[in-house]
Write a protein that holds these residues in place. Structure first.
Motif, PDB file in Angstrom:
ATOM      1  N   SER A 171      -4.462   3.996  -5.614  1.00  0.00           N
ATOM      2  CA  SER A 171      -5.493   3.338  -4.385  1.00  0.00           C
ATOM      3  C   SER A 171      -6.360   4.297  -3.917  1.00  0.00           C
ATOM      4  CB  SER A 171      -4.420   3.075  -3.599  1.00  0.00           C
ATOM      5  OG  SER A 171      -3.382   3.728  -3.043  1.00  0.00           O
TER       6      SER A 171
ATOM      7  N   PHE B 217      -5.965  -4.022  -5.101  1.00  0.00           N
ATOM      8  CA  PHE B 217      -5.033  -3.870  -5.822  1.00  0.00           C
ATOM      9  C   PHE B 217      -5.180  -4.991  -7.112  1.00  0.00           C
ATOM     10  CE2 PHE B 217      -2.505  -2.180  -2.470  1.00  0.00           C
ATOM     11  CZ  PHE B 217      -2.427  -0.871  -2.937  1.00  0.00           C
TER      12      PHE B 217
ATOM     13  N   VAL C 189       2.387   1.487  -3.709  1.00  0.00           N
ATOM     14  CA  VAL C 189       1.660   2.213  -4.752  1.00  0.00           C
ATOM     15  C   VAL C 189       1.439   3.527  -4.938  1.00  0.00           C
ATOM     16  CG1 VAL C 189      -0.688   1.871  -6.034  1.00  0.00           C
ATOM     17  CG2 VAL C 189       0.763  -0.290  -5.402  1.00  0.00           C
TER      18      VAL C 189
ATOM     19  N   THR D 127       0.896  -1.222   0.160  1.00  0.00           N
ATOM     20  CA  THR D 127       0.045  -0.026   0.175  1.00  0.00           C
ATOM     21  C   THR D 127       0.838   1.462  -0.087  1.00  0.00           C
ATOM     22  OG1 THR D 127      -0.972  -1.140   1.724  1.00  0.00           O
ATOM     23  CG2 THR D 127      -2.070   0.733   1.077  1.00  0.00           C
TER      24      THR D 127
END
Lengths: 509, 294
Positions: free
Chosen positions: A320, B43, A315, A312
């Protein structure tokens, strides 16, 4: 309120202990603030004295100095040149020439316009040759303010350099009198990478900070006292001018008739503080828990779990956040999926209802924030001396007692400063709020005159909206920015003065 | 008899500990697996949707009915390659320049003791309490006068990113503080200048913090939204990926561009994520050290 010594404190019952601690925390707030202002007062006093000393020293230098020193008061670098320090002398002289040239050519003009910020705006004039009306532009308030501030900076720099020049003359005289030699230009250059190396290293970063942060911030603080906005851009449309404290009055509403801004400000500030509190502490405790879970004895694949979470961070946040924001949208994946499963019949109002939206941003922020906290706390958790736990176990402490009496106090002690920065960081967490909700849902009560204000708007997103909104009320943006500073500074001041890692530095050492 | 029973009891107690540990471990694994799913799901979804061909709009299912690379192909018919290049240039330039600036600043504040050191640090602390966004208004107008906005936003952006980066010295200062000062002093006694100390002693020891600084500086521009949006000001050729992709999710554009956004997101995320994962160790060291020292 009575003050207990350590021994007396230990004798108190649990409830009394908590009460005493809370009371002493709140008692420390006014004391902290008072101390701060006392310090400021002392600082000002010291500053005045220092200025007095400097002036006295300048006078003495002039009185006692030889002819070269006296000349240096008017022609900077004279003394250096006369005493053979050609390089230094030329630098001083050059600076003086540039300064005087600047002041004569433009600086004086900007400075003289600063009190009014320009008097002649654009006017339509009849062009005698073409025989049509054309708009002619005269004063430029923006440039006057910007270059006015710049000129003031320049003057300060000149005074400082002038003072250095005099000091050096005094020093050079003393050195020559004692029969030693002065530094040559070559030695000066060498000291740039040696005992004056810090100045060389700081030159580039500090120039950047002064030009791109200090100057703009001073400029923007001044803008808060003007009426600079989309329709008063200072050149093309209308000039802007000083308006005193009017804008602060509009925002805080102490005597203005229109309470739209002050109402919006109150709502947004409250939510900003609530948000910062929950965003900081949910992340802190849950992140610590996850770290302890992964650190637990007997858990395998520790690296895998950590890597999953670290993804997390890796990215880029906007991807996100935007994606998750759309996942929770009215017709997004979650609502559509739940509906096709038949679990719900109506879309859940994740971003449409104020309470839902506020809870959802906090939950998604947990998703964003836990990995950082997991990384930070893992290292610290491993640093806690294991014998503390061992002796606790021998004394029969259970897991919760071990956590609340050893782990938590240790963590709070070590990460106290981090918690503070993370709280203020969350207050200004533009990305999470703007990319998730854009401030939505709209708060109709607060939005009337204050532009579009949403229930999840923070002060910082509000500032952005005011700036980029239709009217571009830069002066209001600037006032909001100053308010953000005031709030952050106050919180930092209060917490910092009450923080155990500052007060009792030795507790865990 | 009595000895036997005592061993029995010990065995029983051991078994009790083992079972309770097994139960608590099972619970821990369950929670961890649950967490991993929650953290990975978005994701996975974004990757799956980037391959979806049958519709460009949000749907209620995850696995595409028809797979294809159409979204990726379509990306190259838009300004996306330009945004990508813009961001990449800004990221590389920022990584180099910001690292130099931050290291100069933090090394100085860690190693040198000069009169203005403490006031300087306090001043920067206070300066940092002002929202950086506030400066955007004036910076935009000045950069516009210099011709560094809209289509030429990249140099302007680089300037904005690096100019004030000296204020972010905390983490690397914390690192330099841990290098023993006796090393410097020994070299100084041997006649090395301050510059030589930095070059020959400190820098070789500072690989972790240099990599950390480069990494965070490089990642910054990929995620920057505020300044990039304001400085490019609606001109597509000056945007970075964050601003460009954000616009695709506007109410009037999302219906056609949603899956393309996913594809673009994947193309941005994959290289950055890979780089990050390779250098993860340094990042963790930096973050941990920075938090402890505050």
């Amino acid at each position: 309120m009575t003050h207990y010594s350590d021994l007396e404190f230990l004798k108190l019952s649990r409830g009394q202990k908590i009460g005493y601690k809370t009371a002493s925390f709140f008692r420390s707030i006014p004391i902290g603030i008072a101390n701060f202002f006392k310090k400021i007062g002392l600082g000002i006093g010291k500053g005045c004295k220092a200025v007095g000393r400097e002036i006295a020293d300048i006078g003495r230098t002039f009185r006692d100095g030889d002819i070269h020193t006296k000349m240096s008061f008017f022609i900077m670098g004279w003394g250096n040149l006369a005493r053979g320090q050609i390089l230094r002398g030329l630098m001083f002289l050059l600076f003086e020439i540039v300064f005087i040239g600047y002041m004569v050519l433009t600086g004086g003009y900007w400075l003289s316009m600063l009190p009014t910020l320009g008097t002649k705006g654009p006017v339509k004039e009849l062009d005698p040759i073409l025989d049509v009306f054309v708009t002619k532009y005269y004063d430029n308030s923006f440039k006057i303010l910007l270059y006015g501030v710049l000129t003031l900076f320049f003057i300060a720099a000149f005074i400082y350099t002038w003072r250095v020049n005099i000091k050096q003359n005094k020093l050079a005289e003393q050195i020559l009198k004692s029969g030693k030699k002065l530094k040559s230009g070559r030695e000066d250059l060498r000291s740039m990478v040696d005992d004056k190396f810090h100045k060389t290293l700081l030159a580039l970063p500090m120039t950047g900070i002064i030009v791109f942060t200090v100057l703009p911030i001073v400029f923007m603080i001044l803008v808060a006292f003007t009426n600079y906005d989309g329709t008063h851009d200072g050149y093309y449309s209308n000039l802007f001018t000083w308006v005193g404290l009017d804008n602060f009055n509009t925002l805080l509403g102490w005597s203005s008739g229109n309470k739209a801004y002050s109402a919006a400000f109150g709502e947004i500030l409250t939510w900003t503080l609530i948000w910062a509190f929950f965003a900081t502490f949910t992340n802190y405790f849950l992140g610590m828990m996850v770290a302890m879970l992964i650190n637990k004895k007997g858990i395998r694949l520790k690296k895998v779990w950590r890597t999953v979470l670290v993804l997390t961070i890796a990215v880029p946040q906007f991807i996100s956040l935007l994606y998750v924001s759309k996942m929770f949208a009215k017709n997004g994946l979650i609502n559509q999926g739940l509906m096709s499963l038949g679990w719900i019949t109506q879309a859940l109002p994740f971003w449409e209802d104020a309470t839902w939206a506020r809870i959802t941003v906090i939950l998604i922020n947990i998703w964003i924030g836990i990995p950082y906290l997991m990384l930070i706390t893992t290292g610290i958790l491993m640093n806690i001396p294991q014998d503390l736990y061992e002796s606790a176990r021998i004394d029969g402490a259970n897991a919760w007692q071990q956590y609340s009496k050893i782990t938590l106090p240790y963590m709070l002690f070590v990460t106290g400063p981090y918690l503070l920065t993370s709280f203020t960081g969350n207050m200004n967490n533009f990305n999470v709020i703007y990319l998730l909700t854009g401030g939505a849902p709209t708060n109709p009560a607060a939005s009337t005159a204050a532009g579009s204000v949403g229930y999840t708007d923070l002060l910082i997103t509000w500032l952005f909206k005011i700036t980029t909104g239709a009217e571009s009320k830069y002066y209001m943006a600037s006032v909001v920015g100053i308010m953000v500073f005031v709030v952050v500074a106050l919180i930092s001041l209060v917490v910092y003065s009450a923080m155990p890692s500052i007060k009792n530095e030795e507790d865990f050492q | 008899m009595s000895t036997l029973s005592s061993t029995e009891r010990t065995a029983k107690r051991h078994m009790g500990i083992n079972t309770s540990r097994r139960i608590s471990n099972t619970a821990a694994y369950t929670v961890l697996i649950l967490i991993s799913i929650i953290w990975l799901v978005p994701f996975v979804f974004i990757v799956l949707q980037s391959f979806r061909v049958e519709s460009t709009w949000q749907v209620g299912y995850v696995i595409p009915q028809k797979w294809g690379l159409d979204n990726y192909a379509n990306l190259f018919k838009t300004d996306f390659p330009r945004w990508y290049l813009n961001t990449f240039i800004a990221a590389v330039a920022t990584a180099v320049l910001q690292t130099v600036i931050v290291l100069c600043m933090s090394y100085t504040l860690s190693r040198f003791r000069f009169k203005m050191r403490k006031p300087l640090m306090r001043f920067m602390l206070i300066l940092g309490m002002f929202p950086g966004m506030l400066t955007m208004i004036i910076l935009y107008r000045v950069l516009k006068d210099l011709g560094m906005t809209q289509a030429n936003a990249v140099p302007g952006l680089i300037l904005v990113y690096i100019a004030s980066s000296g204020m972010g010295y905390y983490v690397s200062k914390g690192f330099f503080d841990t290098i023993p000062k006796s090393l410097d002093e020994a070299a100084r006694v041997d006649g090395a200048t301050r510059f030589q100390v930095l070059k020959k002693i400190i820098l070789p020891l500072s690989k972790p913090i240099v990599i950390y600084t480069i990494l965070t500086a490089f990642m910054g521009p990929w995620g920057d939204f505020v300044f990039a949006r304001y400085i490019s000001f609606g001109t597509s050729s000056g945007m970075n990926v964050a601003v460009g992709l954000y616009n695709w999710l506007n109410r009037d554009q999302i219906a056609n561009n949603y899956t393309m956004f996913c594809a673009g997101g994947v193309l941005v995320a994959v290289p950055v994520t890979l780089l990050f994962m390779c250098l993860q160790r340094y990042y963790v060291e930096g973050v941990t050290g920075g938090a402890v020292k505050g």
